[in-house]
Design an enzyme around this catalytic site. Sequence first.
Site, PDB file in Angstrom:
ATOM      1  N   PRO A 155       0.797  -1.227   0.000  1.00  0.00           N
ATOM      2  CA  PRO A 155       0.000   0.000   0.000  1.00  0.00           C
ATOM      3  C   PRO A 155       0.832   1.282   0.000  1.00  0.00           C
ATOM      4  O   PRO A 155       1.862   1.366   0.658  1.00  0.00           O
ATOM      5  CB  PRO A 155      -0.840  -0.098   1.271  1.00  0.00           C
ATOM      6  CG  PRO A 155      -0.152  -1.092   2.127  1.00  0.00           C
ATOM      7  CD  PRO A 155       0.552  -2.030   1.202  1.00  0.00           C
ATOM      8  N   ASN A 156       0.332   2.209  -0.769  1.00  0.00           N
ATOM      9  CA  ASN A 156       0.847   3.575  -0.890  1.00  0.00           C
ATOM     10  C   ASN A 156       2.162   3.691  -1.647  1.00  0.00           C
ATOM     11  O   ASN A 156       2.621   4.797  -1.905  1.00  0.00           O
ATOM     12  CB  ASN A 156       0.959   4.250   0.482  1.00  0.00           C
ATOM     13  CG  ASN A 156      -0.372   4.310   1.185  1.00  0.00           C
ATOM     14  OD1 ASN A 156      -1.364   4.735   0.599  1.00  0.00           O
ATOM     15  ND2 ASN A 156      -0.428   3.852   2.414  1.00  0.00           N
ATOM     16  N   ARG A 188       4.679  11.126  -2.504  1.00  0.00           N
ATOM     17  CA  ARG A 188       4.393  11.039  -1.073  1.00  0.00           C
ATOM     18  C   ARG A 188       5.669  11.212  -0.253  1.00  0.00           C
ATOM     19  O   ARG A 188       6.635  10.490  -0.443  1.00  0.00           O
ATOM     20  CB  ARG A 188       3.788   9.666  -0.779  1.00  0.00           C
ATOM     21  CG  ARG A 188       3.611   9.382   0.681  1.00  0.00           C
ATOM     22  CD  ARG A 188       3.153   7.932   0.896  1.00  0.00           C
ATOM     23  NE  ARG A 188       3.113   7.649   2.312  1.00  0.00           N
ATOM     24  CZ  ARG A 188       3.474   6.497   2.834  1.00  0.00           C
ATOM     25  NH1 ARG A 188       3.888   5.517   2.063  1.00  0.00           N
ATOM     26  NH2 ARG A 188       3.424   6.320   4.134  1.00  0.00           N
ATOM     27  N   TYR A 229      10.844   9.087   1.217  1.00  0.00           N
ATOM     28  CA  TYR A 229      10.774   8.079   0.161  1.00  0.00           C
ATOM     29  C   TYR A 229      11.421   8.499  -1.154  1.00  0.00           C
ATOM     30  O   TYR A 229      11.455   7.716  -2.089  1.00  0.00           O
ATOM     31  CB  TYR A 229       9.307   7.695  -0.083  1.00  0.00           C
ATOM     32  CG  TYR A 229       8.653   7.113   1.144  1.00  0.00           C
ATOM     33  CD1 TYR A 229       8.968   5.833   1.570  1.00  0.00           C
ATOM     34  CD2 TYR A 229       7.750   7.848   1.896  1.00  0.00           C
ATOM     35  CE1 TYR A 229       8.391   5.286   2.701  1.00  0.00           C
ATOM     36  CE2 TYR A 229       7.165   7.311   3.028  1.00  0.00           C
ATOM     37  CZ  TYR A 229       7.476   6.037   3.425  1.00  0.00           C
ATOM     38  OH  TYR A 229       6.913   5.501   4.551  1.00  0.00           O
ATOM     39  N   ASN A 253       8.043  -5.535  -0.561  1.00  0.00           N
ATOM     40  CA  ASN A 253       7.877  -4.391   0.323  1.00  0.00           C
ATOM     41  C   ASN A 253       6.386  -4.309   0.607  1.00  0.00           C
ATOM     42  O   ASN A 253       5.633  -3.711  -0.147  1.00  0.00           O
ATOM     43  CB  ASN A 253       8.387  -3.103  -0.329  1.00  0.00           C
ATOM     44  CG  ASN A 253       8.305  -1.914   0.616  1.00  0.00           C
ATOM     45  OD1 ASN A 253       7.601  -1.958   1.620  1.00  0.00           O
ATOM     46  ND2 ASN A 253       9.005  -0.847   0.282  1.00  0.00           N
ATOM     47  N   ALA A 262       3.007  -0.921   5.095  1.00  0.00           N
ATOM     48  CA  ALA A 262       2.364  -0.980   6.412  1.00  0.00           C
ATOM     49  C   ALA A 262       1.843  -2.371   6.754  1.00  0.00           C
ATOM     50  O   ALA A 262       1.763  -2.729   7.930  1.00  0.00           O
ATOM     51  CB  ALA A 262       1.239   0.046   6.486  1.00  0.00           C
ATOM     52  N   HIS A 298       3.641  -4.860   9.258  1.00  0.00           N
ATOM     53  CA  HIS A 298       3.512  -4.763  10.699  1.00  0.00           C
ATOM     54  C   HIS A 298       2.145  -5.205  11.209  1.00  0.00           C
ATOM     55  O   HIS A 298       1.918  -5.218  12.414  1.00  0.00           O
ATOM     56  CB  HIS A 298       3.782  -3.323  11.143  1.00  0.00           C
ATOM     57  CG  HIS A 298       4.878  -2.676  10.369  1.00  0.00           C
ATOM     58  ND1 HIS A 298       6.197  -3.079  10.468  1.00  0.00           N
ATOM     59  CD2 HIS A 298       4.861  -1.690   9.440  1.00  0.00           C
ATOM     60  CE1 HIS A 298       6.941  -2.355   9.645  1.00  0.00           C
ATOM     61  NE2 HIS A 298       6.148  -1.508   9.009  1.00  0.00           N
ATOM     62  N   ASP A 345       1.992 -15.475   6.697  1.00  0.00           N
ATOM     63  CA  ASP A 345       1.691 -16.882   6.453  1.00  0.00           C
ATOM     64  C   ASP A 345       1.877 -17.246   4.984  1.00  0.00           C
ATOM     65  O   ASP A 345       2.326 -18.357   4.669  1.00  0.00           O
ATOM     66  CB  ASP A 345       0.265 -17.213   6.893  1.00  0.00           C
ATOM     67  CG  ASP A 345       0.102 -17.308   8.405  1.00  0.00           C
ATOM     68  OD1 ASP A 345       1.128 -17.348   9.126  1.00  0.00           O
ATOM     69  OD2 ASP A 345      -1.055 -17.342   8.861  1.00  0.00           O
ATOM     70  N   GLU A 376      12.641  -9.192   2.178  1.00  0.00           N
ATOM     71  CA  GLU A 376      11.786  -8.087   2.626  1.00  0.00           C
ATOM     72  C   GLU A 376      12.578  -6.784   2.490  1.00  0.00           C
ATOM     73  O   GLU A 376      13.725  -6.707   2.940  1.00  0.00           O
ATOM     74  CB  GLU A 376      11.388  -8.318   4.082  1.00  0.00           C
ATOM     75  CG  GLU A 376      10.551  -7.216   4.686  1.00  0.00           C
ATOM     76  CD  GLU A 376      10.243  -7.464   6.154  1.00  0.00           C
ATOM     77  OE1 GLU A 376       9.925  -6.487   6.844  1.00  0.00           O
ATOM     78  OE2 GLU A 376      10.339  -8.616   6.636  1.00  0.00           O
ATOM     79  N   HIS A 418      12.399  -2.400   2.822  1.00  0.00           N
ATOM     80  CA  HIS A 418      11.735  -1.160   3.236  1.00  0.00           C
ATOM     81  C   HIS A 418      12.645   0.004   2.875  1.00  0.00           C
ATOM     82  O   HIS A 418      13.861  -0.072   3.063  1.00  0.00           O
ATOM     83  CB  HIS A 418      11.442  -1.149   4.732  1.00  0.00           C
ATOM     84  CG  HIS A 418      10.494  -2.225   5.121  1.00  0.00           C
ATOM     85  ND1 HIS A 418       9.147  -2.140   4.883  1.00  0.00           N
ATOM     86  CD2 HIS A 418      10.712  -3.441   5.673  1.00  0.00           C
ATOM     87  CE1 HIS A 418       8.570  -3.247   5.283  1.00  0.00           C
ATOM     88  NE2 HIS A 418       9.511  -4.062   5.760  1.00  0.00           N
ATOM     89  N   ILE A 419      12.061   1.048   2.358  1.00  0.00           N
ATOM     90  CA  ILE A 419      12.817   2.218   1.916  1.00  0.00           C
ATOM     91  C   ILE A 419      13.376   2.975   3.116  1.00  0.00           C
ATOM     92  O   ILE A 419      14.537   3.371   3.131  1.00  0.00           O
ATOM     93  CB  ILE A 419      11.925   3.118   1.035  1.00  0.00           C
ATOM     94  CG1 ILE A 419      11.539   2.357  -0.242  1.00  0.00           C
ATOM     95  CG2 ILE A 419      12.621   4.435   0.715  1.00  0.00           C
ATOM     96  CD1 ILE A 419      10.438   3.011  -1.056  1.00  0.00           C
ATOM     97  N   SER A 420      12.545   3.141   4.133  1.00  0.00           N
ATOM     98  CA  SER A 420      12.981   3.888   5.321  1.00  0.00           C
ATOM     99  C   SER A 420      13.577   2.927   6.348  1.00  0.00           C
ATOM    100  O   SER A 420      13.422   1.709   6.254  1.00  0.00           O
ATOM    101  CB  SER A 420      11.798   4.630   5.941  1.00  0.00           C
ATOM    102  OG  SER A 420      10.852   3.705   6.461  1.00  0.00           O
ATOM    103  N   ARG A 451      11.605   4.696  13.254  1.00  0.00           N
ATOM    104  CA  ARG A 451      10.255   5.254  13.167  1.00  0.00           C
ATOM    105  C   ARG A 451       9.418   4.777  14.356  1.00  0.00           C
ATOM    106  O   ARG A 451       9.959   4.323  15.357  1.00  0.00           O
ATOM    107  CB  ARG A 451       9.648   4.865  11.820  1.00  0.00           C
ATOM    108  CG  ARG A 451      10.473   5.464  10.656  1.00  0.00           C
ATOM    109  CD  ARG A 451       9.923   5.152   9.314  1.00  0.00           C
ATOM    110  NE  ARG A 451       8.629   5.808   9.119  1.00  0.00           N
ATOM    111  CZ  ARG A 451       7.837   5.566   8.089  1.00  0.00           C
ATOM    112  NH1 ARG A 451       8.182   4.692   7.162  1.00  0.00           N
ATOM    113  NH2 ARG A 451       6.681   6.202   7.979  1.00  0.00           N
ATOM    114  N   ARG A 478       6.288  -0.126  13.972  1.00  0.00           N
ATOM    115  CA  ARG A 478       6.977  -0.513  12.747  1.00  0.00           C
ATOM    116  C   ARG A 478       8.195  -1.409  13.010  1.00  0.00           C
ATOM    117  O   ARG A 478       8.835  -1.887  12.093  1.00  0.00           O
ATOM    118  CB  ARG A 478       7.413   0.728  11.967  1.00  0.00           C
ATOM    119  CG  ARG A 478       6.253   1.549  11.444  1.00  0.00           C
ATOM    120  CD  ARG A 478       6.729   2.678  10.551  1.00  0.00           C
ATOM    121  NE  ARG A 478       5.700   3.659  10.325  1.00  0.00           N
ATOM    122  CZ  ARG A 478       4.763   3.581   9.368  1.00  0.00           C
ATOM    123  NH1 ARG A 478       4.744   2.565   8.545  1.00  0.00           N
ATOM    124  NH2 ARG A 478       3.860   4.543   9.243  1.00  0.00           N
TER     125      ARG A 478
END
Length: 137
Positions: free
Chosen positions: A9-10, A17, A22, A71, A74, A77, A84, A95, A97-99, A104, A108
């Site tokens: 998402p996003n 954004r 990002y 990725n 959200a 988490h 699963d 996995e 993640h950009i940040s 954070r 997270r």
Amino acid sequence: MKLIIINGPNLNLLGKREPEIYGSKSFLELFKELQSKFSGIEIDYFQSNIEGELIDKLHEVGFDYDGIILNAAAYTHTSVGIGDAVKGIETPVVEVHISNVHAREAFRHTSYIAPNAKGVIFGFGVKGYELAIQSFL
């Protein structure tokens, strides 16, 4: 070698954004750069804001691809279902993640994906996708 990048998402808003977190590059721009840099590898891409669609895609590609770069944003988490799905497939998952998720909010710091992932890359911006591809080579 056949890899797929799956974004949650996003992430369709990359480049628009919160560019201070990002970056200002759209994912399409980044994806074209990755395809060019790794021209000897087939790299596919999928993005959805819908949890079930991400699970369906993992099921679809999780037995035929050489690697998945995920990725889940959200959902990382919150989604036991995505965790699963990663556990239930054969294709290794990295996995991304950009940040730096550990710099954070506390919620997270937990990932339902990491326990079943080949590895986790976070905090290197969009360079994390390239690092994930290199981990499969």
